[in-house]
Design a protein around this motif. Structure first.
Motif, PDB file in Angstrom:
ATOM      1  N   ALA A 211      -0.214   0.635  17.029  1.00 48.59           N
ATOM      2  CA  ALA A 211       1.026   0.066  16.383  1.00 48.59           C
ATOM      3  C   ALA A 211       0.473  -0.977  15.243  1.00 48.59           C
ATOM      4  O   ALA A 211       0.869  -1.140  13.967  1.00 48.59           O
ATOM      5  N   LEU A 212      -0.452  -1.975  15.765  1.00 49.02           N
ATOM      6  CA  LEU A 212      -1.068  -2.938  14.798  1.00 49.02           C
ATOM      7  C   LEU A 212      -1.757  -2.435  13.456  1.00 49.02           C
ATOM      8  O   LEU A 212      -1.641  -2.788  12.683  1.00 49.02           O
ATOM      9  N   ARG A 213      -2.549  -1.262  14.064  1.00 50.10           N
ATOM     10  CA  ARG A 213      -3.341  -0.717  12.913  1.00 50.10           C
ATOM     11  C   ARG A 213      -2.486  -0.054  11.743  1.00 50.10           C
ATOM     12  O   ARG A 213      -2.614  -0.188  10.689  1.00 50.10           O
ATOM     13  N   ALA A 214      -1.324   0.518  12.290  1.00 54.04           N
ATOM     14  CA  ALA A 214      -0.506   1.268  11.213  1.00 54.04           C
ATOM     15  C   ALA A 214       0.259   0.152  10.505  1.00 54.04           C
ATOM     16  O   ALA A 214       0.531   0.419   9.265  1.00 54.04           O
ATOM     17  N   ALA A 215       0.482  -0.808  11.127  1.00 48.74           N
ATOM     18  CA  ALA A 215       1.284  -2.013  10.356  1.00 48.74           C
ATOM     19  C   ALA A 215       0.466  -2.712   9.301  1.00 48.74           C
ATOM     20  O   ALA A 215       0.742  -3.238   8.192  1.00 48.74           O
ATOM     21  N   ILE A 216      -0.791  -3.031   9.608  1.00 45.96           N
ATOM     22  CA  ILE A 216      -1.637  -4.079   8.966  1.00 45.96           C
ATOM     23  C   ILE A 216      -2.603  -3.299   8.057  1.00 45.96           C
ATOM     24  O   ILE A 216      -3.120  -3.669   6.817  1.00 45.96           O
ATOM     25  N   ASP A 217      -3.219  -1.982   8.536  1.00 48.07           N
ATOM     26  CA  ASP A 217      -4.022  -1.448   7.560  1.00 48.07           C
ATOM     27  C   ASP A 217      -3.662  -1.191   6.103  1.00 48.07           C
ATOM     28  O   ASP A 217      -4.410  -1.472   5.059  1.00 48.07           O
ATOM     29  N   PRO A 218      -2.432  -0.623   5.814  1.00 47.71           N
ATOM     30  CA  PRO A 218      -2.159  -0.718   4.537  1.00 47.71           C
ATOM     31  C   PRO A 218      -2.020  -1.996   3.605  1.00 47.71           C
ATOM     32  O   PRO A 218      -2.068  -1.928   2.419  1.00 47.71           O
ATOM     33  N   LEU A 219      -1.962  -3.120   4.579  1.00 51.14           N
ATOM     34  CA  LEU A 219      -1.957  -4.341   3.781  1.00 51.14           C
ATOM     35  C   LEU A 219      -3.140  -5.145   3.696  1.00 51.14           C
ATOM     36  O   LEU A 219      -3.568  -6.102   3.079  1.00 51.14           O
ATOM     37  N   THR A 220      -4.359  -4.373   4.071  1.00 52.63           N
ATOM     38  CA  THR A 220      -5.577  -4.992   4.102  1.00 52.63           C
ATOM     39  C   THR A 220      -6.624  -4.496   2.779  1.00 52.63           C
ATOM     40  O   THR A 220      -7.687  -4.948   2.805  1.00 52.63           O
ATOM     41  N   THR A 221      -6.020  -3.475   2.098  1.00 49.90           N
ATOM     42  CA  THR A 221      -6.836  -2.977   0.990  1.00 49.90           C
ATOM     43  C   THR A 221      -6.885  -4.174  -0.027  1.00 49.90           C
ATOM     44  O   THR A 221      -5.967  -5.001  -0.309  1.00 49.90           O
ATOM     45  N   PRO A 222      -8.011  -4.322  -0.849  1.00 50.78           N
ATOM     46  CA  PRO A 222      -8.110  -5.394  -1.800  1.00 50.78           C
ATOM     47  C   PRO A 222      -6.851  -5.137  -2.984  1.00 50.78           C
ATOM     48  O   PRO A 222      -6.597  -4.031  -2.938  1.00 50.78           O
ATOM     49  N   THR A 223      -6.228  -6.057  -3.534  1.00 48.03           N
ATOM     50  CA  THR A 223      -5.129  -5.980  -4.280  1.00 48.03           C
ATOM     51  C   THR A 223      -5.469  -5.907  -5.587  1.00 48.03           C
ATOM     52  O   THR A 223      -4.736  -5.614  -6.457  1.00 48.03           O
TER      53      THR A 223
END
Length: 416
Positions: A211-223
């Motif tokens: 659940a944690l990975r599903a939540a934060i992985d999309p937000l950890t890519t460089p912007t």
């Protein structure tokens, strides 16, 4: 043995002095394969010697507290490395003959031996000696094609190959045992540092980890190309964004009679002059920049305080970018409006283009959607934002980035 090892040492020294640049590519590859096989065979000899010395008690007889400590002084190893060497020697000694032979023949390496031994031991306890003997052959064959990490993953299904009649039941039992262990070991420790920061440590069970990975992985890519955050900093910011999203939903359990929220106390006049620090309900202080950033998308509850700081009158909440205004903002910006950012609306704050404390109104013409990272970036950086002639946000880069300071737009979100 000593004579043979001394001859091998001399041969290796001669190889080292041979200029490899003169060899052809095929010979280089063959030499690499041979060197690797010899390395594994020497490892088997070394482990056999360590096991025998440990069994004889040589280390304690020579005054060392353990064989690992003796190896540290004798071979200049770290104590941890020495301990692992002793443990692996014992593992290899107890392993089936086929495993020892595979290492001695150079077919497998030390890391693979550990995986094979652990897996065979599990099979023996689950399916008996015959299945364990079969497992040795299968695993050694796999080890000639796969590294230790992949071998361990494949080993979780070894019963499918050596004892298929009990494989499903054993797999289910192993999963239940694993689930029980992870449920027992799960924990999060939050340690408050002296400066108000928190140190997080812990172990998540399999479901929570997913659940944690599903939540934060999309937000950890460089912007974008100007995102200089480290991977750890991006994970930190992603976790903070997830927490802000959870707070924004209003669905968290109440604490007392109040909803879950971050409470900051500050003075209006100093805030308007960009001089006001803030105080969290934990008693910790925030900089004026942090206070103004939080105020962009937060409910403001004006209060009249007496001389001793006691509340005399508390007014109603106002200037929050919410309800119909936020929906209109989402329809216009479709997500974070900063150039190149792909964050969706649910991860975004409403930002006052002209801050409310500076006299800016709460309206669509004075608002823009920004994700947490770019909200902080805009408050702390040299970028400026305004609405273009068509009513969509434009961002003016700092002169050091673009001397002409040409306005930029976000073209990621689809426009109608």
């Amino acid at each position: 043995m000593i004579d043979a090892l001394e001859q091998a040492e001399a041969a290796v020294a001669a190889c080292f002095d041979t200029p490899v640049w003169a060899a052809g590519e095929r010979d280089l590859v063959a030499a690499l394969d041979a060197a690797h096989r010899i390395e594994q065979r020497l490892a088997a000899v070394k482990l056999a010697l360590v096991r025998e010395l440990d069994g004889r008690g040589t280390a304690t007889a020579q005054g060392a507290s353990s064989t690992a400590v003796w190896l540290r002084d004798r071979l200049r190893l770290g104590v941890g490395a020495g301990r692992r060497l002793v443990e692996l020697a014992a593992t290899l000694d107890a392993a089936p003959t086929g495993v020892r032979d595979a290492l001695a023949s150079g077919l497998v390496d030390v890391a693979q031996v550990r995986v094979i031994a652990d897996t065979v031991q599990t099979v023996h306890g689950t399916a008996g000696t015959e299945a364990a003997d079969k497992a040795v052959g299968v695993l050694v064959d796999w080890a000639t094609r796969f590294d230790a990490a992949l071998l361990r993953r494949l080993g979780t299904r070894i019963l499918d190959h050596v004892a298929p009649e009990i494989a499903d039941a054993a797999t289910e039992a192993a999963l239940r045992a694993h689930e029980s262990r992870t449920a027992r070991d799960r924990h999060i420790t939050i340690s408050e540092q002296t400066d108000g920061r928190l140190r997080l440590t812990g172990i998540l069970d399999t479901e929570a980890a997913a659940a944690l990975r599903a939540a934060i992985d999309p937000l950890t890519t460089p912007t974008g190309p100007d995102d200089t955050r480290s991977a750890g900093q991006r994970r930190h910011d992603a976790l903070a964004d997830v927490c802000r999203l959870a707070l924004r939903t209003g669905e968290l359990p109440e604490r007392g009679a109040d909803p879950a929220q971050v409470v900051v106390t500050t003075g209006y006049d100093p805030l308007a002059r960009q001089l006001s620090t803030g105080t969290l309900d934990t008693g910790l202080q925030l900089t004026p920049e942090a206070v103004r950033r939080l105020a962009c998308d937060a409910a403001i509850l004006p209060a009249v305080l007496g001389g001793a700081g006691q509340p005399l009158d508390v007014g109603r909440q106002r200037r929050l970018i919410s309800g119909p205004l936020r929906r209109a903002l989402v329809l216009r910006d479709r997500g974070c409006a900063f150039p190149g950012c792909d964050r969706p609306p649910r991860w975004c704050d409403g930002h006052h283009i002209r801050h409310w404390a500076d006299g800016g109104d709460t309206s669509l013409d004075n608002a823009v959607l920004l994700c947490g990272h770019h909200h902080r970036h805009l408050h702390h950086g040299d970028w400026a934002v305004h609405l273009g002639g068509d009513g969509h946000p434009e961002f003016v880069p700092p002169a050091w980035l673009d001397p002409e300071q040409l306005p930029r737009r976000n073209h990621y979100h689809r426009r109608r």
